[in-house]
Scaffold this motif. Sequence first.
Motif, PDB file in Angstrom:
ATOM      1  N   PRO A  29       0.756  -1.415   0.376  1.00  0.00           N
ATOM      2  CA  PRO A  29      -0.078   0.097   0.226  1.00  0.00           C
ATOM      3  C   PRO A  29       0.627   1.144  -0.218  1.00  0.00           C
ATOM      4  O   PRO A  29       2.312   1.318  -0.005  1.00  0.00           O
ATOM      5  CB  PRO A  29      -0.982  -0.474   1.062  1.00  0.00           C
ATOM      6  CG  PRO A  29       0.071  -1.198   2.193  1.00  0.00           C
ATOM      7  CD  PRO A  29       0.567  -1.656   1.272  1.00  0.00           C
ATOM      8  N   PRO A  30       0.452   2.735  -0.253  1.00  0.00           N
ATOM      9  CA  PRO A  30       1.208   3.485  -0.162  1.00  0.00           C
ATOM     10  C   PRO A  30       1.679   3.773   1.143  1.00  0.00           C
ATOM     11  O   PRO A  30       1.023   3.740   2.395  1.00  0.00           O
ATOM     12  CB  PRO A  30       0.130   4.637  -0.340  1.00  0.00           C
ATOM     13  CG  PRO A  30      -1.052   3.765  -0.852  1.00  0.00           C
ATOM     14  CD  PRO A  30      -0.786   2.370  -1.033  1.00  0.00           C
ATOM     15  N   ASP A  31       2.631   4.713   0.978  1.00  0.00           N
ATOM     16  CA  ASP A  31       3.183   4.794   2.117  1.00  0.00           C
ATOM     17  C   ASP A  31       2.654   5.292   3.581  1.00  0.00           C
ATOM     18  O   ASP A  31       1.784   6.009   3.306  1.00  0.00           O
ATOM     19  CB  ASP A  31       4.613   6.025   2.172  1.00  0.00           C
ATOM     20  CG  ASP A  31       5.413   6.410   3.353  1.00  0.00           C
ATOM     21  OD1 ASP A  31       4.997   6.782   4.177  1.00  0.00           O
ATOM     22  OD2 ASP A  31       6.526   6.383   3.078  1.00  0.00           O
ATOM     23  N   PRO A  32       2.549   5.103   4.845  1.00  0.00           N
ATOM     24  CA  PRO A  32       1.572   5.496   5.709  1.00  0.00           C
ATOM     25  C   PRO A  32       1.587   7.201   5.938  1.00  0.00           C
ATOM     26  O   PRO A  32       0.706   7.425   6.021  1.00  0.00           O
ATOM     27  CB  PRO A  32       2.241   5.006   6.774  1.00  0.00           C
ATOM     28  CG  PRO A  32       3.210   3.939   6.220  1.00  0.00           C
ATOM     29  CD  PRO A  32       3.062   4.340   5.349  1.00  0.00           C
ATOM     30  N   ARG A  33       2.921   7.841   4.924  1.00  0.00           N
ATOM     31  CA  ARG A  33       3.390   9.252   5.549  1.00  0.00           C
ATOM     32  C   ARG A  33       1.667   9.440   4.343  1.00  0.00           C
ATOM     33  O   ARG A  33       1.306  11.133   4.482  1.00  0.00           O
ATOM     34  CB  ARG A  33       4.149   9.285   5.629  1.00  0.00           C
ATOM     35  CG  ARG A  33       4.783   9.465   7.127  1.00  0.00           C
ATOM     36  CD  ARG A  33       7.048  10.068   6.652  1.00  0.00           C
ATOM     37  NE  ARG A  33       7.071   8.992   5.585  1.00  0.00           N
ATOM     38  CZ  ARG A  33       8.198   9.021   5.186  1.00  0.00           C
ATOM     39  NH1 ARG A  33       9.144   9.469   5.585  1.00  0.00           N
ATOM     40  NH2 ARG A  33       8.547   7.824   3.676  1.00  0.00           N
ATOM     41  N   ALA A  34       1.942   8.996   3.140  1.00  0.00           N
ATOM     42  CA  ALA A  34       1.103   9.802   1.749  1.00  0.00           C
ATOM     43  C   ALA A  34       0.112   9.727   2.298  1.00  0.00           C
ATOM     44  O   ALA A  34      -0.750  10.620   1.986  1.00  0.00           O
ATOM     45  CB  ALA A  34       1.508   8.797   1.011  1.00  0.00           C
ATOM     46  N   GLN A  35      -0.289   8.414   2.871  1.00  0.00           N
ATOM     47  CA  GLN A  35      -2.111   7.915   3.589  1.00  0.00           C
ATOM     48  C   GLN A  35      -2.132   8.913   4.660  1.00  0.00           C
ATOM     49  O   GLN A  35      -3.534   9.567   4.238  1.00  0.00           O
ATOM     50  CB  GLN A  35      -2.419   6.478   3.358  1.00  0.00           C
ATOM     51  CG  GLN A  35      -1.918   5.368   2.596  1.00  0.00           C
ATOM     52  CD  GLN A  35      -2.605   4.134   3.132  1.00  0.00           C
ATOM     53  OE1 GLN A  35      -3.679   4.007   3.082  1.00  0.00           O
ATOM     54  NE2 GLN A  35      -1.386   3.074   2.722  1.00  0.00           N
ATOM     55  N   ALA A  36      -1.995   9.367   5.900  1.00  0.00           N
ATOM     56  CA  ALA A  36      -2.524  10.337   6.558  1.00  0.00           C
ATOM     57  C   ALA A  36      -2.324  11.467   5.901  1.00  0.00           C
ATOM     58  O   ALA A  36      -4.158  12.241   5.845  1.00  0.00           O
ATOM     59  CB  ALA A  36      -1.356  10.417   8.095  1.00  0.00           C
ATOM     60  N   ALA A  37      -1.577  12.554   4.392  1.00  0.00           N
ATOM     61  CA  ALA A  37      -1.887  13.181   3.965  1.00  0.00           C
ATOM     62  C   ALA A  37      -2.852  13.608   3.296  1.00  0.00           C
ATOM     63  O   ALA A  37      -3.908  14.590   3.261  1.00  0.00           O
ATOM     64  CB  ALA A  37      -0.477  13.479   3.076  1.00  0.00           C
ATOM     65  N   ALA A  38      -3.236  11.946   2.951  1.00  0.00           N
ATOM     66  CA  ALA A  38      -4.648  12.153   1.582  1.00  0.00           C
ATOM     67  C   ALA A  38      -5.681  12.199   2.799  1.00  0.00           C
ATOM     68  O   ALA A  38      -6.674  12.852   1.904  1.00  0.00           O
ATOM     69  CB  ALA A  38      -4.230  11.367   0.422  1.00  0.00           C
TER      70      ALA A  38
END
Length: 139
Positions: A29-38
């Motif tokens: 899955p996408p990086d957790p930081r990318a998911q949080a920003a999204a």
Amino acid sequence: MRKYLSDAGLASRVVVDSAGTHDYHVGCPPDPRAQAAARKRGYDLSSLRARQITQADFQQFDLLIGMDFNNLEVLQRLCPPAQKGKLGLLMAYAQRHNATVVHDPYYRGGKDFELVLSYIEDGCMGLMQSLVAHGALSG
């Protein structure tokens, strides 16, 4: 991009996909930081999984958009000569940010993921508007 297309009633007219130029993180899955920003902006990336670009992508898609010059270079190297006109950079469509590329925030902090998302939103909105303006999404 999917959200913009959906909001404009154009989602059924465009297939949007994402693929990496390298095999890093395939199936992840996408990086957790990318998911949080999204997630802060109302995007759910949890169902996405990384995949690597394939030769079939050059035939299947009308546009292949890279985030930076390294991505574009790999796409150019892999792309059949007859398909080279399909290649470009996302930030060429941006209207608010004066950036040439979207830098990879992987080795940076959370604020960089926010900035990258702003760049991507800008580029995607401009790309959609360009497709509409040039009749690519007309009936």
